[in-house]
Design a protein around this motif. Structure first.
Motif, PDB file in Angstrom:
ATOM      1  N   ARG A 366      21.698 -57.516 -46.097  1.00 52.14           N
ATOM      2  CA  ARG A 366      21.663 -56.471 -45.065  1.00 52.14           C
ATOM      3  C   ARG A 366      21.685 -55.076 -45.684  1.00 52.14           C
ATOM      4  NH1 ARG A 366      25.948 -54.250 -43.119  1.00 52.14           N
ATOM      5  NH2 ARG A 366      27.293 -55.973 -43.745  1.00 52.14           N
ATOM      6  N   LYS A 367      22.544 -54.845 -46.674  1.00 49.68           N
ATOM      7  CA  LYS A 367      22.646 -53.522 -47.301  1.00 49.68           C
ATOM      8  C   LYS A 367      21.362 -53.155 -48.040  1.00 49.68           C
ATOM      9  CE  LYS A 367      27.672 -53.216 -47.790  1.00 49.68           C
ATOM     10  NZ  LYS A 367      27.801 -51.965 -47.047  1.00 49.68           N
ATOM     11  N   ILE A 368      20.724 -54.141 -48.676  1.00 44.67           N
ATOM     12  CA  ILE A 368      19.457 -53.863 -49.368  1.00 44.67           C
ATOM     13  C   ILE A 368      18.375 -53.480 -48.354  1.00 44.67           C
ATOM     14  CG2 ILE A 368      17.585 -54.928 -50.698  1.00 44.67           C
ATOM     15  CD1 ILE A 368      19.792 -56.578 -52.136  1.00 44.67           C
ATOM     16  N   ALA A 369      18.305 -54.227 -47.256  1.00 43.42           N
ATOM     17  CA  ALA A 369      17.277 -53.951 -46.232  1.00 43.42           C
ATOM     18  C   ALA A 369      17.489 -52.589 -45.582  1.00 43.42           C
ATOM     19  CB  ALA A 369      17.294 -55.056 -45.181  1.00 43.42           C
ATOM     20  N   GLU A 370      18.735 -52.136 -45.506  1.00 42.78           N
ATOM     21  CA  GLU A 370      19.031 -50.855 -44.851  1.00 42.78           C
ATOM     22  C   GLU A 370      18.791 -49.644 -45.761  1.00 42.78           C
ATOM     23  OE1 GLU A 370      22.659 -52.508 -41.954  1.00 42.78           O
ATOM     24  OE2 GLU A 370      23.094 -51.361 -43.767  1.00 42.78           O
ATOM     25  N   ARG A 371      18.753 -49.858 -47.082  1.00 47.91           N
ATOM     26  CA  ARG A 371      18.667 -48.734 -48.027  1.00 47.91           C
ATOM     27  C   ARG A 371      17.259 -48.099 -48.008  1.00 47.91           C
ATOM     28  NH1 ARG A 371      21.612 -47.200 -52.631  1.00 47.91           N
ATOM     29  NH2 ARG A 371      23.317 -48.190 -51.499  1.00 47.91           N
ATOM     30  N   GLN A 372      17.217 -46.798 -47.835  1.00 47.60           N
ATOM     31  CA  GLN A 372      15.962 -46.058 -47.917  1.00 47.60           C
ATOM     32  C   GLN A 372      15.754 -45.643 -49.379  1.00 47.60           C
ATOM     33  OE1 GLN A 372      13.911 -44.464 -45.054  1.00 47.60           O
ATOM     34  NE2 GLN A 372      14.607 -46.405 -44.212  1.00 47.60           N
ATOM     35  N   ILE A 373      14.604 -45.982 -49.937  1.00 48.12           N
ATOM     36  CA  ILE A 373      14.343 -45.708 -51.351  1.00 48.12           C
ATOM     37  C   ILE A 373      13.230 -44.663 -51.463  1.00 48.12           C
ATOM     38  CG2 ILE A 373      13.535 -46.707 -53.518  1.00 48.12           C
ATOM     39  CD1 ILE A 373      14.851 -49.327 -52.579  1.00 48.12           C
ATOM     40  N   ALA A 374      13.531 -43.585 -52.180  1.00 47.08           N
ATOM     41  CA  ALA A 374      12.570 -42.484 -52.307  1.00 47.08           C
ATOM     42  C   ALA A 374      11.434 -42.879 -53.251  1.00 47.08           C
ATOM     43  CB  ALA A 374      13.284 -41.243 -52.834  1.00 47.08           C
ATOM     44  N   VAL A 375      10.197 -42.649 -52.797  1.00 49.94           N
ATOM     45  CA  VAL A 375       9.007 -42.861 -53.619  1.00 49.94           C
ATOM     46  C   VAL A 375       8.169 -41.593 -53.516  1.00 49.94           C
ATOM     47  CG1 VAL A 375       9.017 -45.372 -53.292  1.00 49.94           C
ATOM     48  CG2 VAL A 375       7.758 -43.910 -51.696  1.00 49.94           C
TER      49      VAL A 375
END
Length: 425
Positions: A366-375
């Motif tokens: 759940r925490k991985i799916a919620e994390r917004q990753i800057a690209v």
């Protein structure tokens, strides 16, 4: 033409693995020794790209090459790669390869591979012998000696033990070692009981442990503890051990940095594969001797290749670092979060039964799916599939523990990704 024939003859006869590749890793020339090393590592994907073939065991090689800005020169020299092929490995020990990478010019690299497994074994033997000699002949650092029964009870203590620790012999004889030699109150030191150490010493003939101990007056000191099965055993069913305790200087920062370098993944800071295997071995022993639960979670990012292809490798590296940070934040005390290869991670959870491990895996997912990753073009989300297993489901081996978690990971992938298998109740 003669030059080409000479080059081919040299490569064929070369006593170590020799590979010519471009900066993407695509192989141009490869000799038989290199093919012999790479084939077992590459598996079904074949030996067409050097970095892809080495990805599972040494993902850092690709980054070493990508990060080398000079027009030519040595990228890495004798970089050690531990190749653990599980039950198929020779003598049950992992193979260790030494890899060197040299940039000869634009888009031209040379890689060499050598099997140094025997050299590493010899180094371990040398360190063992050095420890013994140091303990026996070092007259500067006082060394204490205990005779310990197979259940951890002290049978005798020499005068040096009394001087070093402040305990009188009559205070410790008849007591279990764990009751007066502290394990640790340092979070960085893995607690390891005398029962665990005796189990390893029984299996291997010796066990060396280094960490904080506490004297009778409460003072802490850095101690090297060597536990060895005594040669003269009157009763095979009641073995005794010698325990040598040495008050040694606390490791300097440089040594700590070296330990960090050897045990941590260069990119993400997670525990690396070699250290994970070491901890797995220790916790496996603890699980069997104490009959305590031990669970494993294997995590693999979904569609990671697409992320790299669409946004570039730097974006992929950022995602891996973010996942490692989430893993570290979710890792309970005594558990270990490690990067096994490219986008694959593992969380080893001592004292966790399967049901608790599944809950932990669901939190990670759940925490991985919620994390917004800057690209470069904004932000993306990544998801992961996870497989869980517990030692009690296995035949008693760590290979089986890994195989069950691995199989469930692919069940999660096949069921649509972004999920845990077995599913939470």
């Amino acid at each position: 033409m003669a030059d080409e024939d000479d080059l081919l003859s040299f490569m064929y006869a070369c006593p170590f693995g020799l590979i010519e590749l471009d900066e993407r890793g695509d192989i141009g020339l490869i000799n038989p020794h290199a093919m012999m090393h790479l084939l077992p590592l590459a598996g079904a994907q074949g030996v067409e790209n050097f970095f892809a073939a080495m990805e599972k065991f040494a993902p850092e090689l690709r980054n070493f090459a990508d990060g080398f800005a000079e027009p030519h020169g040595t990228i890495c020299d004798g970089h050690r790669v531990v190749v653990d092929l599980g039950q198929k490995s020779r003598d049950g020990r992992p193979t260790v390869l030494a890899c060197s990478l040299v940039k000869r010019g634009p888009n031209q690299l040379i890689a060499t591979l050598s099997d140094i497994s025997e050299q590493v074994t010899q180094e371990q033997r040398m360190r063992q012998a050095d420890t013994w000699f140091s303990a026996l002949i070092d007259e500067v650092n006082d060394h204490a000696l205990l005779t310990v029964a197979g259940d951890g009870t002290v049978l005798s203590a020499n005068p040096s033990f009394v001087r070093q620790t402040g305990y009188a012999a009559e205070q410790v004889v008849g007591q279990c070692v764990d009751t007066f030699l502290s394990e640790t109150d340092d979070e960085a030191q893995i607690p390891f009981s005398i029962a665990d150490q005796l189990a390893l010493a029984s299996r291997d003939g010796w066990h060396l442990f280094e960490g904080w101990e506490k004297r009778a007056n409460g003072e802490r000191y850095w101690c090297q503890r060597l536990l060895v099965a005594r040669a003269e055993q009157d009763d095979d069913d009641a073995p005794t051990f010698s325990m040598v305790l040495r008050d040694v200087p606390e490791p300097a920062k440089k040594t700590n940095d070296l330990i960090e370098l050897l045990t941590r993944d260069y990119l993400t800071g997670a525990v690396n594969r070699m250290q994970f295997q070491k901890v797995l071995k220790l916790e496996h022993t603890r699980c069997l001797t104490r009959r305590r639960p031990l669970s494993l979670i294997i995590l693999d990012l979904d569609d990671f290749k697409s992320l790299n292809d669409m946004h570039g490798h730097p974006a992929g590296d950022t995602a891996l670092k973010q996942v490692a940070q989430i893993g570290a934040d979710c890792t309970p005390a005594r558990a270990v979060f490690a990067r096994l290869s490219g986008e694959e991670f593992a969380l080893l959870a001592p004292e966790y039964p399967l049901s608790a491990a599944i809950e932990l895996a669901e939190t990670l997912r759940r925490k991985i799916a919620e994390r917004q990753i800057a690209v470069p073009r904004g932000q993306v989300n990544v998801t992961a599939s996870l497989g869980c297993s517990e030692m009690r489901e296995t035949d008693g081996s760590t290979d089986d523990l890994i195989a069950i978690a691995d199989r469930r990971l692919y069940e999660a992938k096949n069921a649509g990704r972004n999920r845990v298998a077995p599913a939470p109740a």
